[in-house]
Design a protein around this motif. Structure first.
Motif, mmCIF file in Angstrom:
data_model
loop_
_atom_site.group_PDB
_atom_site.id
_atom_site.type_symbol
_atom_site.label_atom_id
_atom_site.label_comp_id
_atom_site.label_asym_id
_atom_site.label_seq_id
_atom_site.Cartn_x
_atom_site.Cartn_y
_atom_site.Cartn_z
ATOM 1 N N ILE A 108 15.193 3.142 5.536
ATOM 2 C CA ILE A 108 13.991 3.131 6.367
ATOM 3 C C ILE A 108 14.389 3.637 7.747
ATOM 4 C CG2 ILE A 108 12.190 1.719 7.436
ATOM 5 C CD1 ILE A 108 12.594 -0.268 5.098
ATOM 6 N N ILE A 109 13.735 4.702 8.192
ATOM 7 C CA ILE A 109 13.976 5.216 9.541
ATOM 8 C C ILE A 109 12.815 4.745 10.406
ATOM 9 C CG2 ILE A 109 14.291 7.253 10.979
ATOM 10 C CD1 ILE A 109 15.390 8.699 8.520
ATOM 11 N N ALA A 110 13.113 3.837 11.333
ATOM 12 C CA ALA A 110 12.097 3.276 12.224
ATOM 13 C C ALA A 110 12.106 4.059 13.534
ATOM 14 C CB ALA A 110 12.377 1.802 12.478
ATOM 15 N N LEU A 111 10.989 4.711 13.809
ATOM 16 C CA LEU A 111 10.882 5.580 14.984
ATOM 17 C C LEU A 111 9.899 5.013 15.995
ATOM 18 C CD1 LEU A 111 10.445 8.259 12.418
ATOM 19 C CD2 LEU A 111 12.066 8.819 14.214
ATOM 20 N N ASP A 112 10.193 5.193 17.260
ATOM 21 C CA ASP A 112 9.260 4.786 18.309
ATOM 22 C C ASP A 112 9.646 5.498 19.607
ATOM 23 O OD1 ASP A 112 7.049 2.430 18.329
ATOM 24 O OD2 ASP A 112 7.834 2.736 20.348
ATOM 25 N N ILE A 113 8.704 5.510 20.554
ATOM 26 C CA ILE A 113 8.972 6.153 21.847
ATOM 27 C C ILE A 113 9.513 5.155 22.862
ATOM 28 C CG2 ILE A 113 7.262 7.978 21.494
ATOM 29 C CD1 ILE A 113 5.333 6.406 23.278
ATOM 30 N N TYR A 114 9.602 3.876 22.473
ATOM 31 C CA TYR A 114 10.088 2.836 23.388
ATOM 32 C C TYR A 114 11.368 2.211 22.842
ATOM 33 C CZ TYR A 114 5.377 3.210 25.310
ATOM 34 O OH TYR A 114 4.201 3.687 25.864
ATOM 35 N N GLN A 115 12.464 2.385 23.575
ATOM 36 C CA GLN A 115 13.753 1.862 23.129
ATOM 37 C C GLN A 115 13.771 0.337 23.095
ATOM 38 O OE1 GLN A 115 16.563 3.777 22.033
ATOM 39 N NE2 GLN A 115 17.032 1.710 21.282
ATOM 40 N N ASN A 116 13.083 -0.315 24.046
ATOM 41 C CA ASN A 116 13.104 -1.778 24.083
ATOM 42 C C ASN A 116 12.471 -2.381 22.823
ATOM 43 O OD1 ASN A 116 10.557 -0.818 25.089
ATOM 44 N ND2 ASN A 116 10.095 -2.866 25.817
ATOM 45 N N TYR A 164 0.832 -1.202 0.000
ATOM 46 C CA TYR A 164 0.000 0.000 0.000
ATOM 47 C C TYR A 164 0.868 1.255 0.000
ATOM 48 C CZ TYR A 164 -4.733 1.855 0.911
ATOM 49 O OH TYR A 164 -5.968 2.447 0.814
ATOM 50 N N ILE A 165 1.997 1.174 0.701
ATOM 51 C CA ILE A 165 2.846 2.357 0.856
ATOM 52 C C ILE A 165 3.679 2.638 -0.400
ATOM 53 C CG2 ILE A 165 4.954 1.342 1.828
ATOM 54 C CD1 ILE A 165 4.800 3.545 4.010
ATOM 55 N N GLU A 166 3.791 1.652 -1.293
ATOM 56 C CA GLU A 166 4.471 1.819 -2.583
ATOM 57 C C GLU A 166 5.896 2.352 -2.435
ATOM 58 O OE1 GLU A 166 1.584 4.417 -4.467
ATOM 59 O OE2 GLU A 166 0.867 2.751 -5.686
ATOM 60 N N ALA A 167 6.643 1.790 -1.522
ATOM 61 C CA ALA A 167 8.040 2.189 -1.338
ATOM 62 C C ALA A 167 8.908 1.480 -2.372
ATOM 63 C CB ALA A 167 8.509 1.835 0.070
ATOM 64 N N GLU A 168 9.774 2.225 -3.032
ATOM 65 C CA GLU A 168 10.635 1.673 -4.071
ATOM 66 C C GLU A 168 12.096 1.696 -3.615
ATOM 67 O OE1 GLU A 168 9.933 3.969 -7.549
ATOM 68 O OE2 GLU A 168 7.766 3.557 -7.590
ATOM 69 N N PRO A 169 12.927 0.813 -4.176
ATOM 70 C CA PRO A 169 14.349 0.811 -3.823
ATOM 71 C C PRO A 169 14.962 2.205 -4.002
ATOM 72 C CG PRO A 169 13.817 -1.114 -5.144
ATOM 73 C CD PRO A 169 12.592 -0.252 -5.147
ATOM 74 N N GLY A 170 15.721 2.627 -3.008
ATOM 75 C CA GLY A 170 16.372 3.931 -3.064
ATOM 76 C C GLY A 170 15.619 5.041 -2.370
ATOM 77 N N MET A 171 14.357 4.819 -2.030
ATOM 78 C CA MET A 171 13.572 5.848 -1.358
ATOM 79 C C MET A 171 13.957 5.995 0.111
ATOM 80 S SD MET A 171 9.630 5.531 -2.661
ATOM 81 C CE MET A 171 9.108 6.169 -4.257
ATOM 82 N N ARG A 172 13.521 7.124 0.701
ATOM 83 C CA ARG A 172 13.633 7.334 2.146
ATOM 84 C C ARG A 172 12.239 7.167 2.737
ATOM 85 N NH1 ARG A 172 16.433 12.322 4.535
ATOM 86 N NH2 ARG A 172 17.048 10.818 6.127
ATOM 87 N N VAL A 173 12.113 6.256 3.677
ATOM 88 C CA VAL A 173 10.815 5.904 4.269
ATOM 89 C C VAL A 173 10.899 6.035 5.779
ATOM 90 C CG1 VAL A 173 9.079 4.082 4.519
ATOM 91 C CG2 VAL A 173 10.379 4.284 2.386
ATOM 92 N N ALA A 174 9.865 6.605 6.385
ATOM 93 C CA ALA A 174 9.783 6.684 7.844
ATOM 94 C C ALA A 174 8.633 5.814 8.330
ATOM 95 C CB ALA A 174 9.582 8.126 8.300
ATOM 96 N N ASP A 175 8.930 4.893 9.226
ATOM 97 C CA ASP A 175 7.910 4.108 9.932
ATOM 98 C C ASP A 175 7.830 4.719 11.329
ATOM 99 O OD1 ASP A 175 6.234 2.302 11.130
ATOM 100 O OD2 ASP A 175 7.449 0.527 10.704
ATOM 101 N N THR A 176 6.825 5.549 11.551
ATOM 102 C CA THR A 176 6.839 6.449 12.706
ATOM 103 C C THR A 176 6.396 5.830 14.024
ATOM 104 O OG1 THR A 176 4.593 7.235 12.217
ATOM 105 C CG2 THR A 176 6.442 8.419 11.200
ATOM 106 N N ARG A 179 8.138 8.507 1.714
ATOM 107 C CA ARG A 179 6.988 7.789 2.251
ATOM 108 C C ARG A 179 7.015 7.857 3.776
ATOM 109 N NH1 ARG A 179 6.212 8.073 -2.425
ATOM 110 N NH2 ARG A 179 5.740 6.391 -3.926
ATOM 111 N N VAL A 180 5.842 8.024 4.353
ATOM 112 C CA VAL A 180 5.706 8.017 5.814
ATOM 113 C C VAL A 180 4.556 7.093 6.183
ATOM 114 C CG1 VAL A 180 5.115 9.366 7.868
ATOM 115 C CG2 VAL A 180 6.656 10.334 6.152
ATOM 116 N N LEU A 181 4.829 6.164 7.073
ATOM 117 C CA LEU A 181 3.803 5.265 7.596
ATOM 118 C C LEU A 181 3.485 5.657 9.031
ATOM 119 C CD1 LEU A 181 1.998 2.716 7.696
ATOM 120 C CD2 LEU A 181 4.057 1.404 8.307
ATOM 121 N N ILE A 182 2.200 5.884 9.298
ATOM 122 C CA ILE A 182 1.730 6.073 10.673
ATOM 123 C C ILE A 182 0.836 4.889 11.012
ATOM 124 C CG2 ILE A 182 0.495 7.556 12.294
ATOM 125 C CD1 ILE A 182 1.026 9.929 10.455
#
Length: 404
Positions: free
Chosen positions: A252-260, A219-231, A297-300
């Motif tokens: 892909i930058i994977a973000l979260d409020i929990y380090q564990n 659905y997110i249509e991310a292609e090789p070489g793109m910058r994507v955030a999974d928030t 691309r940004v995924l929430i």
């Protein structure tokens, strides 16, 4: 079926923790299954499945047993007797089952089957909410589907292997699977089992991920070489899938409020052979601001009530509170407004939840598009996935494009 005393004691101990102490069912069961090393897979399966079954039907069974919270051990033995009687299991000659009124249990069950909130074993407020948001005909079908046992669906990691190889490997390990027509890289177990002990899993050949959740990556249509955030990355199930679709290329930058959770994502990424994911802890607003206008691309994958995954988390029915819904709606709208700023012009934003409620889904998207932060976005499409129509988890996805 013959009941074994030590297994039944484990079930009662687990129910006491879950019902009286508010423990999470999955954590309680995980601990219980380590109690006796002599237990085989069938024994562990009995303990886990019986606890989940009684948790799922808590309101129905406790009403038939005529017991109320907080529950004593004797109360829970009565509930256990209701479960066994309704499943046609002969009760052994134990003191806990003395004078169990079999005929009365079945009669009371027949009476309560006529009332949806008892038949589907849900709190009054949840039943009222479902009718209000979905309408009674759809809600009646959906809550019935959400009380069915969930399938175990696997996502094959094509960075390492393919569907046919995983299917063959699992067959040799004693697990039969079947393909899913709409998901070419997915397999469903024909019978439930612990696939986490297989060499295929340990080698990163697959992840366990429901079919509805597997739709997000495409659905997110991310292609090789793109910058994507999974928030709201959590432990990274969707990040790993997106990396697969990007062929491990790009960022892909994977973000979260929990380090564990991010630590768990790192472990999973290593096992999966994924090396284009960077984890970042959201410990200040600066983390998000640095990414403003930079992401293709940004995924929430927003926090939600989780009503679409009650099949997997039946104890959520008893942990959720109506006031939480208002709190989570505010959080969802805030995330949309804050994280959408990361999308660069021409980029896309995907908002997803594992809820079936319009107030958490399409209504949130509509409110965002009418806000100052959403004025530069347009809705490309959205999909509402209901369990009674698909047999999968209830889910929602909306794709928005930044037009300027």
């Amino acid at each position: 079926m013959r009941l074994h005393r030590n297994l039944c004691f484990a079930v009662i101990d687990g129910l006491l923790e879950i019902f009286n102490d508010g423990s999470y069912a999955d954590k309680t069961i995980e601990k219980l299954l380590k109690r006796d090393k002599r237990w085989g897979s069938r024994d562990r399966g009995f303990v886990a499945e019986t606890i989940y079954e009684i948790v799922r039907w808590k309101r129905l069974y406790t009403s038939i047993a005529e017991v109320k919270s907080p529950y004593s051990r004797d109360d829970l033995w009565r509930v256990f007797a209701v479960w066994a009687t309704l499943r046609g299991i002969k009760l052994p000659d134990w003191p806990y089952f003395k004078d169990t009124p079999n005929r009365r249990i079945k009669g009371r069950f027949d009476e309560l089957q006529k009332i949806r909130k008892y038949r589907e074993s849900i709190p009054d407020w949840m039943d009222e909410l479902g009718i209000e948001e979905l309408g009674e005909p759809i809600w009646t079908k959906e809550i019935a589907a959400l009380n069915e046992q969930a399938d175990v669906v696997l996502r094959v990691n094509t960075l390492k292997t393919n569907v046919d190889k995983v299917k063959a490997e699992l067959f040799d390990a004693g697990f039969e699977t079947e393909n899913l027509s709409k998901l070419p890289n997915a397999l469903k177990l024909k019978e439930r089992g612990n696939v986490f002990q297989t060499e295929a899993f340990k080698n990163g050949w697959f992840e366990v991920q429901d079919a509805s959740s597997q739709l997000v990556a495409s659905y997110i249509e991310a292609e090789p070489g793109m910058r994507v955030a999974d928030t709201c990355a959590g432990a990274g199930g969707k990040s790993l899938h997106i990396a697969d679709t990007m062929d491990n290329k790009g960022q892909i930058i994977a973000l979260d409020i929990y380090q564990n959770k991010l630590n768990e994502l790192k472990r999973r990424a290593k096992r999966n052979g994924v090396h284009n994911i960077e984890t970042r802890l959201i410990d200040s607003t600066k983390v998000i601001k640095k990414l403003h206008g930079k992401m293709d691309r940004v995924l929430i994958d927003a926090p939600c009530t989780g009503l679409g995954v009650l099949r997997r988390n039946p104890d959520a029915k008893w942990k959720l509170r109506p006031e939480f819904l208002n709190e989570i709606r505010e959080t969802q709208q805030k995330l949309l407004k804050d994280y959408s700023k990361m999308v660069k012009p021409g980029g896309k934003l995907v908002y997803a939840t594992c809820s079936i409620l319009p107030s958490e889904n399409q209504n949130q998207v509509k409110s965002f598009l009418q806000s100052e932060e959403g004025k530069d976005f347009k809705l490309v499409k959205d999909d509402k996935i209901l369990s009674h129509k698909t047999g999968n988890d209830g889910f929602y996805m909306a794709k928005l494009e930044r037009i300027s």
